[in-house]
Motif scaffolding. Structure first.
Motif, mmCIF file in Angstrom:
data_model
loop_
_atom_site.group_PDB
_atom_site.id
_atom_site.type_symbol
_atom_site.label_atom_id
_atom_site.label_comp_id
_atom_site.label_asym_id
_atom_site.label_seq_id
_atom_site.Cartn_x
_atom_site.Cartn_y
_atom_site.Cartn_z
ATOM 1 N N UNK B 17 15.434 -14.650 -29.367
ATOM 2 C CA UNK B 17 16.800 -14.860 -29.862
ATOM 3 C C UNK B 17 17.302 -13.632 -30.616
ATOM 4 N N UNK B 44 28.601 -13.924 -33.034
ATOM 5 C CA UNK B 44 27.515 -13.300 -33.796
ATOM 6 C C UNK B 44 27.099 -14.188 -34.969
ATOM 7 N N UNK B 46 27.242 -17.356 -35.130
ATOM 8 C CA UNK B 46 26.498 -18.521 -34.627
ATOM 9 C C UNK B 46 25.037 -18.153 -34.351
ATOM 10 N N UNK B 47 24.802 -17.020 -33.706
ATOM 11 C CA UNK B 47 23.408 -16.671 -33.393
ATOM 12 C C UNK B 47 22.669 -16.254 -34.663
ATOM 13 N N UNK B 50 21.503 -19.389 -36.331
ATOM 14 C CA UNK B 50 20.300 -19.916 -35.678
ATOM 15 C C UNK B 50 19.077 -19.116 -36.130
ATOM 16 N N UNK B 54 15.767 -20.397 -38.321
ATOM 17 C CA UNK B 54 14.397 -20.289 -37.798
ATOM 18 C C UNK B 54 13.523 -19.471 -38.742
#
Lengths: 494, 494
Positions: B17, B44, B46-47, B50, B54
């Motif tokens: 990711x 950008x 949004x990722x 994530x 993590x």
């Protein structure tokens, strides 16, 4: 935050991540170094895993139970989220993972089989894919999708509201007129000549860019690149197109460009207020295809527009093998029986679809089995097209769709043509002087009409409703068939 | 699955990711349509959301508590994961989010301020960024990073094991020799002439590709594109480079290309077994910069290699304003006092870094406040470089780093130069006939040596250890200074 706001906010992030997955796909097909293929598989799997987890997140169910929308757009958003969540929840996680695993490998095996013309190499994989998709269809049907019919439940993913029965009835009405038209054309004297010559890549691409501009493609929010199989990619303010160049056949580049401009311009035409919401993308595959097909065929292959294109080609490539604009118009619209769907003319195209539709329904509702598919394909093709399939790459191995589990997808292409016929009838009535613009290489009045009548709504209305609102009448196959008969009778002097 | 396997599997997905976020960054700086900027910001975010979730997932802590590694690579992986997780856990989520929010806006404000030469426009934002980064440094220090020192705790993110005290001591040893060399050079008679002329973009890019090939860049796993600020991007089997073209100054394109080839070739040279693991990327910014700098300077600006480049330029651009290979070598290595760090020659470059290092330490530990930064910069610059800053874009607004919170990053550039000096000394001892290859435009024997000695290990050894293993001695500034003095005394006849 209310439950509605929380849900929409969560959904926005999911849509943004889905856009990212789309960008990766674009990268892979246009600019990615060859050696990165395996690594990219792992990257795609990672983002798909994130998307799957979000799309099946049980919080969506909780929010849906509590959310109240304040307006029509909000209600439609909830409806679309509920539908997508229901579909995702209906498919067991294990089955979804297995489908993802098998289809990601299947595409490569299909490509190998096609390159080698080796159906046997593909069959075991296709058996697996069909078995998994039957299982998925049954799981969706058990949850009430497709009114309990497994094939309809799959079709529903691409064309909500459509059913196999409705499409079959429509195809039954279309077939006799298409077949009669095809037979008259193939028996006609003095058919159009093909175009011959060599058309250098850089010049083709230059004219392809002019064609995109002619249709109002927004270069500030898009770009054109080369790809093996042309596609468009992206939503919102970033919708890119691709094309390919065959130096002996410039129409391949030009009409694939116009086709993809149709898809991309639909996305770019959606009201920005809908971006990243459930309404922020084209409402169905059929409506999407209506945009690409009306651009490509009813407008791009019209006498007025090909007259302008003829002049451009003459200026860029020098003397053509087809000298007059009228002769060029006939050449662009030349009808020929051929093996390949994607290269089919307007008269034959829907016959390719009807055949695939019948075959895949027989695979899902019975009695056809994968082992017998090649025979069934070849027998049907000879009957419908009057020529014998010479190799599997020209037969059942020609399309990628089934390898990746796309069953119920093919009929949306024909629906797109039918919708395009309806929209074209209304558009011509509203824009009586459109040909004068097209003859100057300006299709933007048509784009303006389509944006106003169709594109800006995104997912706000269901497919049939958006076409009916735009056309002013309930969509049906009549206008498409009337248009095809009038156009091709004139071209072939029937 | 064991806890170790679960942890590594989770980590692989996170790395995949993170690669995706990197690809989006590449897309944004090279091919993205202009109108997509705002939308891309949402993608950008949004990722990054994530990734943040993590990287701070409490399951990592559980796995770390139970995981047992079977070999040295596994132990080092656990060490790196523990360190990264500890750093992420030490920064409160609210602070991390605030830093992300403020720095994403700050970069745009900095760019506006630089374009307008308006320091006041940037100061309130820089105040916020510095306050947030001080807070982050303190949070990390409280958790034991940087041995309890906030600045060291920030530096540790870019160059593990390095401390401000160790770098300051090294700079104190370097400064007198660099200053003496600089003064001797600027007083020398017969300085080299600059290159003049017009060098067409397409031809520059063609030669840039040849330069990348000369250094062994793997085009199957990379590509070259244009960008406003050259960068390299990606790891594993997809490490791309960018360059820019100034038609009056071809060295800008050529040496930025070679520099980025150094970074990308490091990534491409890592043992594929490490891809997508914590060992799958360059071990530190300093070691990374050692690769880009040895390619660019010790090899790319060597007499042997510039001899070949001179011949290539002559063949491509015709007669040059510098006629002989020897004169060309001197021109490439021309030393000049200038405002801009990224355009500095090998003699001045580290002086730019020392100044930034002292200023940022004073901002973090010391008496300097943001309001006084411009004065401090200009005073120090005049003292070190002998010229007065004429406008903020040539002064404290020239670098993007501080606007995005990169404090503790600048010294890694100088460390990279120092490491490059060590590696170059060992490489020349191992490859006595390297100049014969360079003179033929073939730097691949050097790439092979660097891959074998440094690149393939990725993150397996800590920065100092990987350099010491490669060089055969503990890294220090001596070899770099010896090299600079020998090279520039010869060029300037001192």
């Amino acid at each position: 935050m209310t439950a509605f706001d929380e849900l929409i906010s969560f959904q926005r992030e999911t849509e943004a991540l889905a856009q990212i997955a789309g960008r990766l796909g674009w990268d892979q097909e246009t600019v990615m170094p060859r050696g990165a293929a395996e690594q990219r598989g792992e990257e795609m799997a990672a983002i798909e895993g994130v998307l799957h987890a979000r799309r099946t997140d049980p919080r969506i169910g909780d929010w849906l139970a509590k959310a109240k929308a304040a307006d029509a757009a909000g209600m439609r958003s909830l409806e679309l989220i509920r539908r997508a969540y229901g579909r995702n929840a209906a498919v067991p996680a294990k089955l979804a993972a297995e489908i993802a695993r098998v289809t990601s490998v299947a595409q490569g095996i299909w490509a190998e089989a096609r390159a080698r013309n080796d159906v046997a190499h593909f069959l075991p994989t296709l058996e697996k894919v069909v078995a998994l998709m039957r299982e998925k269809g049954q799981a969706l049907a058990a949850a009430g999708f497709g009114a309990g019919d497994p094939y309809d439940a799959l079709l529903d993913d691409y064309e909500p509201e459509a059913t196999a029965a409705m499409i079959a009835a429509m195809f039954d009405r279309m077939r006799p007129r298409l077949v009669a038209l095809r037979e008259a054309i193939l028996g006609a004297a003095n058919p159009p000549k093909p175009l011959s010559g060599h058309f250098a890549e850089a010049r083709q691409l230059g004219l392809a860019r002019d064609l995109a501009t002619a249709f109002g493609y927004d270069w500030e929010r898009g770009r054109l690149d080369l790809a093996v199989h042309p596609f468009s990619s992206g939503s919102g303010n970033d919708a890119r197109i691709t094309t390919r160049v065959v130096e002996g056949d410039p129409f391949n580049c030009f009409y694939s460009t116009i086709h993809e401009v149709g898809h991309a311009t639909y996305e770019l035409g959606i009201d920005p207020a809908h971006f990243f919401t459930p309404l922020g993308q084209g409402v169905s595959m059929g409506v999407h295809e209506s945009q690409s097909r009306i651009y490509e065929n009813q407008l791009g292959r019209s006498r007025a527009f090909t007259g302008w294109l003829h002049g451009q080609m003459h200026a860029i490539f020098g003397d053509l093998s087809v000298a007059t604009a009228e002769e060029f118009y006939r050449t662009v619209n030349r009808v020929q029986s051929g093996f390949i769907r994607t290269e089919a003319d307007e008269v034959h195209y829907n016959l390719h679809i009807m055949m695939r539709f019948d075959l895949e329904r027989a695979l899902f509702g019975g009695p056809l089995e994968v082992a017998d598919l090649e025979d069934a394909w070849n027998t049907r093709f000879a009957k419908d097209f009057g020529i014998a399939v010479d190799k599997p790459a020209n037969g059942m191995l020609q399309d990628v769709h089934w390898s990746v589990g796309l069953f119920g997808y093919f009929p949306t292409y024909a629906l797109g043509n039918v919708y395009a016929g309806c929209l074209h009838k209304a558009l011509r009535a509203d824009l009586p002087d459109l040909d004068a613009h097209l003859a100057r290489g300006d299709a933007r009045p048509a784009t303006d009409w389509l944006r106003e009548k169709v594109q800006r709504f995104g997912g706000l209305y269901p497919p049939g409703e958006v076409i009916e609102r735009a056309a002013g009448f309930a969509p049906g196959e009549g206008p498409l068939l009337d248009y095809l008969e009038a156009k091709f009778r004139a071209i072939y002097g029937l």
